[in-house]
Design an enzyme around this catalytic site. Structure first.
Site, PDB file in Angstrom:
ATOM      1  N   LEU A 240       0.817  -1.216   0.000  1.00 55.28           N
ATOM      2  CA  LEU A 240       0.000   0.000   0.000  1.00 55.28           C
ATOM      3  C   LEU A 240       0.852   1.267   0.000  1.00 55.28           C
ATOM      4  O   LEU A 240       0.698   2.133  -0.869  1.00 55.28           O
ATOM      5  CB  LEU A 240      -0.939   0.006   1.204  1.00 55.28           C
ATOM      6  CG  LEU A 240      -1.881   1.216   1.306  1.00 55.28           C
ATOM      7  CD1 LEU A 240      -2.864   1.224   0.144  1.00 55.28           C
ATOM      8  CD2 LEU A 240      -2.620   1.216   2.642  1.00 55.28           C
ATOM      9  N   SER A 253      -7.652   9.356 -10.474  1.00 54.57           N
ATOM     10  CA  SER A 253      -6.839   9.463 -11.680  1.00 54.57           C
ATOM     11  C   SER A 253      -7.410  10.506 -12.644  1.00 54.57           C
ATOM     12  O   SER A 253      -8.597  10.501 -12.945  1.00 54.57           O
ATOM     13  CB  SER A 253      -6.758   8.124 -12.415  1.00 54.57           C
ATOM     14  OG  SER A 253      -6.113   8.343 -13.684  1.00 54.57           O
ATOM     15  N   HIS A 255      -6.956  10.527 -15.644  1.00 54.21           N
ATOM     16  CA  HIS A 255      -7.339   9.889 -16.903  1.00 54.21           C
ATOM     17  C   HIS A 255      -8.838   9.617 -16.964  1.00 54.21           C
ATOM     18  O   HIS A 255      -9.415   9.544 -18.042  1.00 54.21           O
ATOM     19  CB  HIS A 255      -6.536   8.606 -17.102  1.00 54.21           C
ATOM     20  CG  HIS A 255      -5.111   8.879 -17.487  1.00 54.21           C
ATOM     21  ND1 HIS A 255      -4.708   9.033 -18.800  1.00 54.21           N
ATOM     22  CD2 HIS A 255      -4.006   9.078 -16.741  1.00 54.21           C
ATOM     23  CE1 HIS A 255      -3.403   9.282 -18.833  1.00 54.21           C
ATOM     24  NE2 HIS A 255      -2.955   9.322 -17.603  1.00 54.21           N
ATOM     25  N   ASP A 262      -1.286  10.452 -22.074  1.00 55.38           N
ATOM     26  CA  ASP A 262       0.143  10.172 -21.972  1.00 55.38           C
ATOM     27  C   ASP A 262       0.681  10.013 -23.380  1.00 55.38           C
ATOM     28  O   ASP A 262       0.054   9.332 -24.204  1.00 55.38           O
ATOM     29  CB  ASP A 262       0.396   8.863 -21.206  1.00 55.38           C
ATOM     30  CG  ASP A 262      -0.128   8.917 -19.790  1.00 55.38           C
ATOM     31  OD1 ASP A 262      -0.508   7.854 -19.266  1.00 55.38           O
ATOM     32  OD2 ASP A 262      -0.191  10.033 -19.232  1.00 55.38           O
ATOM     33  N   GLU A 311       6.226  13.449 -14.405  1.00 53.49           N
ATOM     34  CA  GLU A 311       5.658  12.751 -15.562  1.00 53.49           C
ATOM     35  C   GLU A 311       5.668  13.671 -16.779  1.00 53.49           C
ATOM     36  O   GLU A 311       4.647  14.277 -17.127  1.00 53.49           O
ATOM     37  CB  GLU A 311       4.236  12.291 -15.274  1.00 53.49           C
ATOM     38  CG  GLU A 311       4.129  11.260 -14.172  1.00 53.49           C
ATOM     39  CD  GLU A 311       2.753  10.626 -14.084  1.00 53.49           C
ATOM     40  OE1 GLU A 311       2.503   9.886 -13.121  1.00 53.49           O
ATOM     41  OE2 GLU A 311       1.930  10.868 -14.984  1.00 53.49           O
ATOM     42  N   HIS A 314       2.655  13.187 -19.332  1.00 56.37           N
ATOM     43  CA  HIS A 314       1.233  13.305 -19.004  1.00 56.37           C
ATOM     44  C   HIS A 314       0.733  14.725 -19.303  1.00 56.37           C
ATOM     45  O   HIS A 314       1.070  15.679 -18.603  1.00 56.37           O
ATOM     46  CB  HIS A 314       1.010  12.982 -17.523  1.00 56.37           C
ATOM     47  CG  HIS A 314      -0.419  13.075 -17.080  1.00 56.37           C
ATOM     48  ND1 HIS A 314      -1.215  11.970 -16.804  1.00 56.37           N
ATOM     49  CD2 HIS A 314      -1.216  14.157 -16.869  1.00 56.37           C
ATOM     50  CE1 HIS A 314      -2.409  12.367 -16.410  1.00 56.37           C
ATOM     51  NE2 HIS A 314      -2.453  13.691 -16.457  1.00 56.37           N
TER      52      HIS A 314
END
Ligand SMILES: [Zn+2]
Length: 350
Positions: A240, A253, A255, A262, A311, A314
């Site tokens: 976790l 997220s 997304h 991405d 990132e 992204h």
């Protein structure tokens, strides 16, 4: 008797065929995927997967909840908008502190006074008015140790991060496949973006191509269920605490909003890697994405603000005006929203 056994065998065989046909190994899915997809997986926050897509519907330049604001922003003064806000009009998002221990460990507080912004920078920039109106109508959660539950996720300004959770059943109603190249050919949900974001992603890819760069789409829309599978798979493999440092919990997220894509390169073997940020393509994206309404959502030096590691691949669509403001002032979405929230609270005497 023999006849029955034969019939039984025939039926069994027919059943076997169906299951195999309809349970393909999906790229990047929690049941493993092929070698190619596994190489793509460099950052669990952005491991990709596949599911059936949702319905498609056209939308105008800015989406339904923001149309009214944008159409008449020319006649509206941000100062007036702020003056008219009544604290009783603002309903904070429902929040919960369940299961938050450890999840916000990476985050450190944002001090709006330390961002180098002034109220005039917001109120005199007409292009920010739709965002200001959105943040007046939706009071996101900015407190650590709590999670806010977003009710209306249909705005291009929607905030999904470690402090704000999207509705589990939220699926954008205008998902379309942008006309851009992807590193894979299958018609998968992750090829989809919201219509407005798709239009501008096509422009960005065309401009990058014009500049000599061949970007490839890697992962766009991702359903709540898909993210849940990825997250649980990561928890099973990494535990976790380690997972929460790099992977978005379902509902958190970006997304799932249909506003994020991405991107990767052939020269990177279609992987999502930090190296992109140092390459010409990554530098071009950093310097130009805002002109098409996109930002590099998780910058290298802002992990304690965004809660996610760097990132460069992204891209988040947020509209040209807000993207340009974020780029110009070297901000993150969280910093800009916290600053505007502080302006609103100052005006409502909260
Ligand atoms: Zn991503």
């Amino acid at each position: 008797m023999k006849k029955n056994i034969f019939l039984f065998l025939l039926l069994g065989y027919a059943f076997l065929l169906t299951a195999c046909e309809f349970t393909p190994i999906e790229p990047g899915s929690s049941n493993g995927g092929t070698q190619l997809e596994n190489t793509v997986r460099e950052n669990t926050n952005d491991t990709d997967s596949a599911e059936t897509n949702s319905t498609d519907m056209d939308s105008t330049e800015t989406n339904s909840t923001d149309v009214d604001a944008s159409t008449d922003t020319n006649n509206v003064d941000a100062e007036d908008v702020l003056d008219q806000v009544d604290s009783s009009d603002r309903e904070p998002l429902p929040t919960s502190s369940d299961n938050t221990s450890g999840y916000h460990d990476l985050l450190s507080p944002i001090d709006p006074a330390q961002l180098g912004l002034t109220p005039e920078m917001i109120t005199e920039n007409q292009g920010l008015l739709p965002l200001l109106e959105h943040l007046i109508s939706v009071q996101y959660n900015y407190s650590y140790g709590e999670i806010g539950y977003v009710e209306e996720a249909d705005s291009i300004y929607v905030l999904s991060n470690k402090l704000n959770h999207l509705p589990a059943d939220y699926v954008p109603n205008d998902l379309v496949e942008p006309n851009i190249p992807f590193y894979f050919s299958e018609a998968l949900e992750k090829k989809k973006l919201r219509s407005e974001a798709a239009t501008h992603m096509e422009e960005l890819f065309a401009a990058a191509n014009e500049a000599g760069y061949n970007l490839l789409g890697a992962s766009g829309y991702r359903s709540y269920a898909t993210q849940k599978g990825i997250y649980e798979n990561n928890v099973a493999n990494r535990g976790l605490a380690a997972t929460d440092k790099v992977s978005a919990r379902p509902g958190h997220s970006e997304h799932q909003t249909g506003l994020a894509l991405d991107v990767t390169l052939e020269s990177l073997s279609y992987r999502l890697v930090d190296a992109l940020g140092e390459m010409d393509e990554g530098l071009w994206l950093k310097e130009n994405a805002h002109q098409y309404g996109f930002i590099i959502r998780y910058p290298k030096e802002d992990t304690s603000i965004t809660g996610y590691s760097y990132e460069p691949w992204h891209l988040r669509y947020i509209g040209q005006d807000v993207a340009t403001f974020i780029y110009t002032h070297d901000l993150t979405v969280e910093e800009l929203y916290v600053y505007i929230e502080s302006l609103i609270e100052e005006n409502t005497g909260l």
